[in-house]
Scaffold this active site. Structure first.
Site, mmCIF file in Angstrom:
data_model
loop_
_atom_site.group_PDB
_atom_site.id
_atom_site.type_symbol
_atom_site.label_atom_id
_atom_site.label_comp_id
_atom_site.label_asym_id
_atom_site.label_seq_id
_atom_site.Cartn_x
_atom_site.Cartn_y
_atom_site.Cartn_z
ATOM 1 N N GLY A 1 0.815 -1.206 0.000
ATOM 2 C CA GLY A 1 0.000 0.000 0.000
ATOM 3 C C GLY A 1 0.851 1.259 0.000
ATOM 4 N N ASN B 1 -7.777 4.027 9.471
ATOM 5 C CA ASN B 1 -7.334 2.747 10.021
ATOM 6 C C ASN B 1 -7.566 2.637 11.525
ATOM 7 O OD1 ASN B 1 -5.314 4.847 9.660
ATOM 8 N ND2 ASN B 1 -3.914 3.503 10.744
ATOM 9 N N GLN C 1 -7.897 0.192 3.947
ATOM 10 C CA GLN C 1 -8.801 -0.352 4.968
ATOM 11 C C GLN C 1 -10.202 -0.588 4.416
ATOM 12 O OE1 GLN C 1 -7.866 -1.460 7.746
ATOM 13 N NE2 GLN C 1 -5.907 -0.466 8.139
ATOM 14 N N GLY D 1 -2.645 -5.871 -0.020
ATOM 15 C CA GLY D 1 -3.136 -7.243 0.012
ATOM 16 C C GLY D 1 -3.383 -7.788 1.402
ATOM 17 N N HIS D 2 -2.462 -7.502 2.317
ATOM 18 C CA HIS D 2 -2.539 -8.185 3.618
ATOM 19 C C HIS D 2 -3.655 -7.656 4.507
ATOM 20 C CE1 HIS D 2 -0.557 -5.290 6.483
ATOM 21 N NE2 HIS D 2 -0.213 -4.748 5.338
ATOM 22 N N CYS E 1 2.932 4.875 23.792
ATOM 23 C CA CYS E 1 3.885 3.839 24.153
ATOM 24 C C CYS E 1 3.882 2.653 23.203
ATOM 25 C CB CYS E 1 3.607 3.347 25.567
ATOM 26 S SG CYS E 1 4.324 4.454 26.778
#
Lengths: 312, 412
Positions: B82, B161, B189, B210-211, B335
């Site tokens: 992406g 996202n 997304q 893709g993922h 964090c």
């Protein structure tokens, strides 16, 4: 996922001394709202002995902030205020078997809470003198504010200097772009421009073989010849002789002459010359009879004209 | 744990972090495997080994075309991810129109767009960052006022996202079109989670990863509308019609094609069953935990995403305790990222720091089950209570009175 030590995890899952303690006579509130950590440390100090009899913490923060708070209270309980003030943030990190570089500020926060609580006990006002910026160097946990201040205070102009003064950029080197940006910014304030070319050229790793002993190739050959010349009178006394033929990297080719030819002890003599050369030049050298030197340039395979190939 | 293992319950955990990455679907893996071994040919080659792979790539291109409703399969350009698609789109617009030196984007974009834009500013480009309100919504009047013939491209994400908030990209693309400005959307997304029909939009370019839709990591797509002026980022061979040189990652392209086909098959399920699970989770947590709220725009968001800010506690600590119970999610706290600032998305929405640091994103997939969701609903309240007990902002039975004043540490 952070690579927390087992001790960090243990102190996070089972924090010691959590909560405000009853009858506290010292409180230290510190934190960094934007970085998401805040800590209230409460102490019960014996007014006669100044021994910390009890300590408790309340923490808004991540796993390592809670673990650092827990470790801090464990470390300082039973200490006098004077002893407690000697506890450094590194002591807190060490107690936890280390913290990731990005998380070292959690231990700093613990130390600051302690200072603030002691100041509160003594009726003093504690002022934080430590400003924290974005983490630039992850190898040595150096933030932007520290780099910027060091650059300004010392008039630094190169990434190398920054690494010498702050350690930032001295590890994996992937933060050099960030350091260059800080240099450019600070230099621009002074009306100067950052010049990446000003940095010393990177050292070429492959040092020429001839420079190994701190000599050029010519100096080295002269030195080898000198050593061999100094040995000749000894050989000549036995009706022999030696001459230098060729030097190729660590191989020194010599011609044995006169009585040395066919001498049973020729190899012993070669070894003696070799020992002397190694000693004088301070590098490993092999002395080899010139007879083992290849005669003339190696023959190149003849090129067959393409036309002939096609015809045959 | 029951002995029964569902796909969402990998190993001994419950995976609710599908906006970070997804499990590669078993059918996708099966489709890919031959392309590592017997179907190893280079699709450019003039022999049967290459030819068969060439046909497989064509099939994959068609599968993706169908998922996003592209008018032509040649509008699909395969990339490595992406981020590459985003960079290619924005840099292409700048190189193709050297006289246009401005970019419009939003301050809640993914770093793939934001960091590039910040870098371009150093090169003298002017970047306009659209602001969002407390629910993460854009003001289209601000956008309209910025559109001009100086703008090379507007790059606006389809769905956020972190919060899942959907931007009105179809409308915004039309506004850009009317102003003669190229429009790119980072839709990593959105693709596979909401129906998309690009041929009925004015969108010039769109990025896919893709993922995020059950294909593997390391494969992406840039959709490039036919006729949109383009300058490649990688030049070299003639692959992707010269628009993205480099030998095709054939096995992964085949995998992404299969994943696109499956996403289309499951689109209805995403809009119904997955959405219901998400709503169940959200209602379950909100009703059991005091002092927490949903961030973003709940009425316009992805069906799989829910972002809840738990006040007075910190996100990483929440995640660590969840992880101990095998529940995976993510947080907008400083964090978790290693930076010192909480998520730029939370800050852009002006969420108070004490809540922004405690924001947790739950992102579901079609592999999750109702039993898993019920376990999470049960697990969260005690975790929050445990951490609040440690918090200086929390009293015996609720937040201390006037928390900001009661605990006002010396901040560094």
């Amino acid at each position: 996922m952070w690579d927390y030590s087992e001790t960090v995890k243990e102190h996070f899952y089972n924090p010691r001394n959590a909560g405000a303690i009853d009858g506290a006579n010292a409180t230290g509130d510190v934190g960094s709202l934007s970085c998401g950590d805040a800590l209230r440390l409460t102490l019960k100090v014996n007014p006669d002995t100044e021994v910390i009899e009890d300590a408790g913490f309340q923490t808004f923060g991540c796993g390592s902030a809670i673990a650092s708070s827990s470790a801090l209270t464990e470390i300082i309980k039973g200490m006098t205020l004077e002893e407690a003030l000697k506890v450094s943030n590194q002591d807190i990190a060490d107690y936890l078997d280390g913290l990731p570089p990005e998380k070292m500020h959690c231990s700093v926060m613990g130390r600051e809470a302690l200072q603030a609580a002691v100041a509160d006990y003594k009726g003093e006002e504690w002022k934080d003198d430590h400003e924290e910026g974005a983490l630039i160097c992850k190898c040595f946990a150096v933030d932007a504010v520290l780099i910027e201040e060091t650059v300004r205070a010392n008039g630094l102009t190169t990434v190398e200097e920054v690494a010498h003064y702050t350690k930032a950029g001295g590890g994996c080197a992937s933060c050099h772009e960030g350091i260059e940006e800080i240099l450019a910014k600070v230099l621009a304030e002074a009306g100067a421009t950052f010049d990446p070319e000003a940095a010393p050229k990177p050292v070429v790793e492959a040092t020429p073989a001839a420079l190994v002993a701190g000599m050029t190739g010519v100096q080295r050959i002269k030195k080898i010849d000198e050593v061999i010349e100094s040995l000749r009178p000894m050989l000549q006394a036995d009706a022999g002789d030696v001459e230098l033929v060729e030097v190729m990297e660590d191989k020194v080719y010599v011609n044995m002459k006169g009585a040395c030819i066919n001498c049973q002890l020729a190899s012993v003599t070669l070894n003696g010359i070799q020992e002397k050369l190694v000693e004088e030049l301070g590098e490993f050298i092999r002395v080899i009879p010139a007879s083992q030197l290849a005669k003339g340039p190696a023959k190149k395979p003849a090129m067959v004209p393409l036309g002939e190939l096609v015809q045959s | 744990m029951t002995a029964h293992m569902t796909m969402g319950t990998t190993m001994d955990g419950i995976y609710l972090d599908n906006n970070a990455t997804t499990r590669v679907d078993d059918e996708v893996v099966t489709a890919m495997l031959p392309y590592f071994t017997e179907q190893f040919g280079n699709p450019s080659s003039m022999h049967q080994f290459g030819n068969r792979v060439g046909h497989a790539l064509k099939t994959a291109r068609g599968q993706i075309q169908e998922l996003i409703g592209a008018a032509h399969d040649s509008e699909i350009i395969f990339t490595s991810c992406g981020t590459e698609s985003d960079s290619t789109a924005i840099l292409s617009a700048l190189r193709a129109q050297p006289n246009r030196r401005e970019i419009i984007t939003t301050n809640v974009e993914h770093p793939a767009v934001l960091a590039l834009c910040e870098h371009l500013e150093k090169d003298g480009y002017i970047v306009h960052y659209l602001k969002v309100d407390m629910k993460g919504r854009l003001d289209l009047r601000e956008y309209q006022a910025l559109l001009s013939d100086k703008v090379a491209i507007a790059s606006i994400m389809w769905a956020n996202n972190e919060t899942g908030t959907l931007f009105p990209v179809k409308k915004m693309a039309e506004m850009a079109f009317d102003a003669g400005v190229m429009f790119h959307t980072d839709a990593v997304q959105a693709v596979g989670k909401v129906p998309i029909d690009l041929k009925r939009t004015a969108i010039s370019m769109l990025s896919i990863s893709g993922h995020k839709l059950h294909a593997p990591k390391g494969i992406g797509v840039l959709y490039l509308r036919r006729g949109v002026r383009f300058r490649p980022m990688l030049r070299g061979g003639h692959q992707e019609r010269g628009r993205r040189a480099g030998t095709e990652n054939s096995a992964f392209i085949v995998g992404l094609g299969k994943a696109a086909e499956l996403a289309l098959q499951h689109m209805e399920e995403e809009q119904t069953r997955v959405r219901d699970l998400r709503d169940r989770l959200e209602e379950g947590i909100l009703s059991a935990v005091p002092h927490c709220f949903v961030t973003g725009d709940p009425d316009h968001r992805l069906p799989n995403t829910c972002n809840i800010a738990f006040e007075f506690i910190e996100g990483e600590a929440i995640l660590m305790l969840m992880n101990k119970l095998g529940i995976a999610a993510s947080s907008g706290s400083a964090c978790t990222s290693g930076s010192l600032e909480p998520s730029h998305v939370m800050r852009a929405m002006d969420i108070p720091y004490t809540a922004a640091h405690g924001s947790i994103r739950f992102s579901l997939s079609r592999h999750n089950t109702e039993a898993e969701i019920d376990r999470v609903i049960e697990a969260i309240p005690p975790i929050v209570a445990q951490l609040r007990k440690l918090s200086p902002y929390w009293g015996a039975d609720g937040p201390v009175e006037n928390p900001e004043a009661a605990f006002a540490p010396a901040y560094s």
